[in-house]
Design a protein around this motif. Sequence first.
Motif, PDB file in Angstrom:
ATOM      1  N   ILE A  36     -29.325  11.199 -33.944  1.00 31.69           N
ATOM      2  CA  ILE A  36     -29.038  12.370 -33.107  1.00 31.69           C
ATOM      3  C   ILE A  36     -28.570  11.831 -31.764  1.00 31.69           C
ATOM      4  N   ASP A  37     -27.470  12.350 -31.284  1.00 33.89           N
ATOM      5  CA  ASP A  37     -26.897  11.864 -30.021  1.00 33.89           C
ATOM      6  C   ASP A  37     -26.657  10.357 -30.060  1.00 33.89           C
ATOM      7  N   GLY A  38     -26.375   9.833 -31.260  1.00 36.94           N
ATOM      8  CA  GLY A  38     -26.102   8.408 -31.384  1.00 36.94           C
ATOM      9  C   GLY A  38     -27.339   7.531 -31.345  1.00 36.94           C
ATOM     10  N   LEU A  39     -28.523   8.132 -31.419  1.00 38.46           N
ATOM     11  CA  LEU A  39     -29.773   7.375 -31.355  1.00 38.46           C
ATOM     12  C   LEU A  39     -30.535   7.462 -32.668  1.00 38.46           C
ATOM     13  N   THR A  40     -31.087   6.343 -33.078  1.00 33.81           N
ATOM     14  CA  THR A  40     -31.897   6.303 -34.290  1.00 33.81           C
ATOM     15  C   THR A  40     -33.250   6.964 -34.047  1.00 33.81           C
ATOM     16  N   VAL A  41     -34.033   7.103 -35.113  1.00 34.29           N
ATOM     17  CA  VAL A  41     -35.362   7.715 -34.998  1.00 34.29           C
ATOM     18  C   VAL A  41     -36.222   6.974 -33.976  1.00 34.29           C
ATOM     19  N   ASP A  42     -36.330   5.643 -34.117  1.00 35.50           N
ATOM     20  CA  ASP A  42     -37.185   4.880 -33.203  1.00 35.50           C
ATOM     21  C   ASP A  42     -36.644   4.910 -31.780  1.00 35.50           C
ATOM     22  N   GLN A  43     -35.329   4.889 -31.633  1.00 35.88           N
ATOM     23  CA  GLN A  43     -34.746   4.971 -30.293  1.00 35.88           C
ATOM     24  C   GLN A  43     -35.078   6.309 -29.654  1.00 35.88           C
ATOM     25  N   ARG A  44     -34.994   7.391 -30.434  1.00 37.72           N
ATOM     26  CA  ARG A  44     -35.326   8.715 -29.902  1.00 37.72           C
ATOM     27  C   ARG A  44     -36.797   8.777 -29.495  1.00 37.72           C
ATOM     28  N   PHE A  45     -37.652   8.143 -30.258  1.00 33.81           N
ATOM     29  CA  PHE A  45     -39.077   8.094 -29.928  1.00 33.81           C
ATOM     30  C   PHE A  45     -39.292   7.453 -28.563  1.00 33.81           C
ATOM     31  N   PHE A  46     -38.697   6.304 -28.357  1.00 35.59           N
ATOM     32  CA  PHE A  46     -38.908   5.578 -27.100  1.00 35.59           C
ATOM     33  C   PHE A  46     -38.274   6.301 -25.913  1.00 35.59           C
ATOM     34  N   VAL A  47     -37.093   6.899 -26.123  1.00 37.95           N
ATOM     35  CA  VAL A  47     -36.450   7.636 -25.035  1.00 37.95           C
ATOM     36  C   VAL A  47     -37.299   8.850 -24.647  1.00 37.95           C
ATOM     37  N   ALA A  48     -37.800   9.581 -25.647  1.00 40.77           N
ATOM     38  CA  ALA A  48     -38.639  10.748 -25.359  1.00 40.77           C
ATOM     39  C   ALA A  48     -39.880  10.350 -24.584  1.00 40.77           C
ATOM     40  N   ASN A  49     -40.469   9.224 -24.946  1.00 43.55           N
ATOM     41  CA  ASN A  49     -41.647   8.764 -24.221  1.00 43.55           C
ATOM     42  C   ASN A  49     -41.310   8.454 -22.771  1.00 43.55           C
ATOM     43  N   ALA A  50     -40.213   7.755 -22.550  1.00 43.96           N
ATOM     44  CA  ALA A  50     -39.808   7.418 -21.181  1.00 43.96           C
ATOM     45  C   ALA A  50     -39.476   8.668 -20.379  1.00 43.96           C
ATOM     46  N   GLN A  51     -38.871   9.662 -21.038  1.00 41.30           N
ATOM     47  CA  GLN A  51     -38.526  10.884 -20.332  1.00 41.30           C
ATOM     48  C   GLN A  51     -39.757  11.693 -19.941  1.00 41.30           C
ATOM     49  N   SER A  52     -40.856  11.526 -20.654  1.00 39.42           N
ATOM     50  CA  SER A  52     -42.084  12.231 -20.280  1.00 39.42           C
ATOM     51  C   SER A  52     -42.645  11.688 -18.970  1.00 39.42           C
ATOM     52  N   PHE A  53     -42.231  10.477 -18.586  1.00 35.17           N
ATOM     53  CA  PHE A  53     -42.699   9.855 -17.340  1.00 35.17           C
ATOM     54  C   PHE A  53     -41.647   9.899 -16.233  1.00 35.17           C
ATOM     55  N   ARG A  54     -40.562  10.631 -16.441  1.00 32.12           N
ATOM     56  CA  ARG A  54     -39.525  10.671 -15.409  1.00 32.12           C
ATOM     57  C   ARG A  54     -40.118  11.255 -14.130  1.00 32.12           C
ATOM     58  N   SER A  55     -39.913  10.572 -13.049  1.00 36.10           N
ATOM     59  CA  SER A  55     -40.507  11.044 -11.797  1.00 36.10           C
ATOM     60  C   SER A  55     -39.923  10.313 -10.599  1.00 36.10           C
ATOM     61  N   LEU A  56     -40.047  10.960  -9.449  1.00 32.51           N
ATOM     62  CA  LEU A  56     -39.749  10.372  -8.148  1.00 32.51           C
ATOM     63  C   LEU A  56     -40.983  10.590  -7.278  1.00 32.51           C
ATOM     64  N   ILE A  57     -41.251   9.657  -6.377  1.00 32.30           N
ATOM     65  CA  ILE A  57     -42.460   9.748  -5.564  1.00 32.30           C
ATOM     66  C   ILE A  57     -42.174   9.253  -4.151  1.00 32.30           C
ATOM     67  N   ARG A  58     -42.759   9.915  -3.181  1.00 24.62           N
ATOM     68  CA  ARG A  58     -42.582   9.492  -1.796  1.00 24.62           C
ATOM     69  C   ARG A  58     -43.392   8.229  -1.535  1.00 24.62           C
ATOM     70  N   ASP A  59     -42.913   7.415  -0.600  1.00 27.74           N
ATOM     71  CA  ASP A  59     -43.559   6.128  -0.328  1.00 27.74           C
ATOM     72  C   ASP A  59     -45.022   6.298   0.067  1.00 27.74           C
ATOM     73  N   GLU A  60     -45.307   7.307   0.887  1.00 26.78           N
ATOM     74  CA  GLU A  60     -46.685   7.515   1.345  1.00 26.78           C
ATOM     75  C   GLU A  60     -47.607   7.828   0.170  1.00 26.78           C
ATOM     76  N   MET A  61     -47.148   8.691  -0.731  1.00 32.02           N
ATOM     77  CA  MET A  61     -47.950   9.027  -1.900  1.00 32.02           C
ATOM     78  C   MET A  61     -48.119   7.822  -2.817  1.00 32.02           C
ATOM     79  N   LEU A  62     -47.067   7.035  -2.951  1.00 31.02           N
ATOM     80  CA  LEU A  62     -47.151   5.838  -3.788  1.00 31.02           C
ATOM     81  C   LEU A  62     -48.206   4.878  -3.253  1.00 31.02           C
TER      82      LEU A  62
END
Length: 683
Positions: free
Chosen positions: A608-634
Motif C-alpha cells: 500500500i502506497d509502495g510499502l510492504t506490510v512490515d514497512q507499514r507497521f514500522f511507519v505507523a509506529n513512528a507516526q504515533s510518536f510524531r511530535s514537536l516540543i519546546r526546548d523548555e519542556m524538553l
Amino acid sequence: MRTKNIFKRSVLASLVGVACMGNAVFAQTATSNQLVLESMTMDKKADPCTDFFQYSNGEWLKANPIPSDRARYSAYDEVTERNLAALKLIAETAAKGDGKSKAAQLVGAFYASGMNEAQIEKEGIKPLEPQFAQINGIKDSQQLLAVIAGLHKQGVSPLFGFAVDQDAKNTTRYIPQIMQGGLGLPDRDYYLKTDAKTKDIRDKYVVYVTQIFSLLGDAPYQAKKNAAVVMTLETRLAKASLTKVELRDPQASYHLSDLNALQKTDKKTAWSTYFNELGLAQPGQFNLAHPKFIAEAGRMVNSISLDQWKIYLRWQLANARAKDLSSTFVNANFDFYGKTLAGTKELQPRWKRVLGSIDNMAGEAMGELYVSKFFGPEAKAGVLEMVDNIKLAMRESIGKLEWMSDTTKQQAYKKLDTILVKIGYPDVWRDYSSLQIDTGPYAANMARAAEFEFKRNLAKLGKPIDRNEWSMTPQTVNAYYAQTMNEMVFPAGILQPPLYHVNADSAANYGNTGATIGHELTHAFDDEGRQYDAQGNLKSWWTKDDEKKFLVRVKAIEKQFDEFNPIDKLHINGKLTAGENIADLGGMKIALQALHKSLERKPQAREIDGLTVDQRFFVANAQSFRSLIRDEMLRMKLATDPHSPDKYRVIAPLANMSEFSDAFQCKGDRSPLRPTATRVNIW
C-alpha cells in the motif's frame, strides 16, 4: 504508559468519516486504505535507514508548528484537541440545562461556574478565606498537624502526601499511604542542582512566590521575605526526598508501619492528631513510603516556628488554587509554570482549562456523556482481538527465551494469563450523588470536588478491592498498566484516528495501537513490573540466576539511552527511563509478531502506497510518536519524565531490531542496527 496530549475546529469537521450506530456517533476513516499510513505526513526523500523519524513524519513536522497554547504538539495532541471540541459541545449543552441525567446536571453546573469569569473576578481570594483563617489561627504544633490534615482532605498537599491505595505486598486490601511531597517545583533536583539554567529557574520561582504573596495582600518587603521562607523550607524537604530514579524502586517505597511504631520513632510529632483530623482515629497498618523524609518532616514540625509554617501553608494553599481564582492569580501561575518551566507562549482558552479541571475532578461524569455520543462497539471488538493476538505472541516469546529457566517461565505465563484488560469505559460509573456542584463560585466547586475525591478514597479502607475502578477517564488519550491490579486499561479516547482506525490496514493498527498494547503488556515484565506477581503483590517470582540475567539486559538498555543527547549537554537518563524503554522495545517486537500471526488468518495487501506490510507497521509506529516540543519542556521532561523524548522512542528500539533493517533493506553504513554484542533483546 503512552503520554497523553490541532486544529481548532469542530469535532465532526475534523473526521475523515462518520458512521451512526444507534444513538452513538463513531468516527473513523472512511475506507481501509485512505490515510491509513497518512502518507502525506511522510518525507519520502529522507533515508528510512538513517533518519526514520524524519522519513515517517517529515511533512507533518513541517506543516504543524506547536500551537501557542501548548508546550508540545503530537499525534496524541491531535486527538486530545478533537476530544476537547467534543467535550465542549457536551458541556455547553449540559450548561443550558438540556441534559436530564445526573451526569449532565453535574457537568453543566460545573462548566457554567467555571465559565462565569465575572463571578470569578468578583470573588478574588474570598473562596480561600476560611482556610486562611484556619492557618492564621494555628497556636501549636498539634494544631499545625490538624490544619495540614484539613488541607490534605481538600486536595492540597503541604509537607507530605497522603493517599489510600492497595497494600503492595497484600493487594487484597487497601491501606493508607504516607509519602514525600510538599514541593512547589517539579522535582527535588530543581532545588539542589547548581547549573546556570536551574539557578535561573529557582530565581524566577522566588519571583513567582513573591508575586503570589503580594496578590494575597502582603507588603512588597514582606512578600519577598515570605518567599525566602518558602524556599528555605522546600529546599530542606527536597534534600530529604528520594530522587526520581530511587522512586522507581518499589521496595524503596514500601515500609509497613502503624501509629504506635511511628509514634515510638517520633515521640514529639502529634501524628494521632493528624489521623484524627483525617477521620482515621484507628488507621491500622499503613505504608510509610519514605521513612527518612517523614522523619525529617517531623523534625521540621517541631523545630520551625509557627509563623514560618503559616507562611508556607498560605503559599501551598494559594499555589494549589491559583488556577481556580481571578485572572491575576491565573496569569501569575501560568507565567511561571507555563512560560518559564514549559516554554508555552499563551494561556489556553478558558473553556479548555475548565474542561481539563472537570476531567480531573469529576471526569467520569463527563466520560459517561462522552461515550454515549462518541464511542461505538467496533473499536472495542477490534482492540480486544489485537489484545488476544498480542498476548499469544508474548506467550510464544517467553517460551523462546534462551536466558530464562522453565521455572521462571511458568510464573511468567501465570502472570500473563491473569492480566485483566479494560477497554473503552468502566462497567460501573462512579457515583457522584454526594458531590455538591452548583453554578456558584468555581473555586468552591473545585474545593468540594477535591474533598469528595478524598472521602471517596478514604472510604475504601476495610472494603474489598474495587476491580471496576479506572485510574483514567474514558476521554483520556492515553493507556496504562497498573502493577498492583495487574491490569491493562485502554480508554475510549485513545481508540480513534490517527491512533486507531476500525477499518485500517492491520499493519497500521498493529504498528500503532498494537504496539501500545504490547507496550502496556511489557510493563508487567519491565524492571519495575517484573517485581510484582500474578496477583499484583510485590513478591519475587524469579530464580536468582534468571534475575541476574535480566538485570544485565536492563543495564544494557540503560547504557544505550544514556548515550543520547537531545539538547544542550543534557542526556537521557537511562535509569529513569528504563521501564518505558523496555516497554517500547518489547511492545514493538511483540506487536510485530502478533501482526504476522493475524495475517495468517486475515491476509492484507502486500503493498500500500509502495510499502510492504512490515514497512507499514514500522511507519505507523513512528507516526504515533510524531511530535514537536519546546526546548523548555524538553529540559523539564529530561529531568522528570520516565519516558524518553518521542524521537528516541522511535529510533532507539529500531537499533535493536534486525526486522526493521530487513524490512527497509538497510545494509552496511546505512544500517541503524547496533553490533550484536551491544544489541538488547529482553522480551
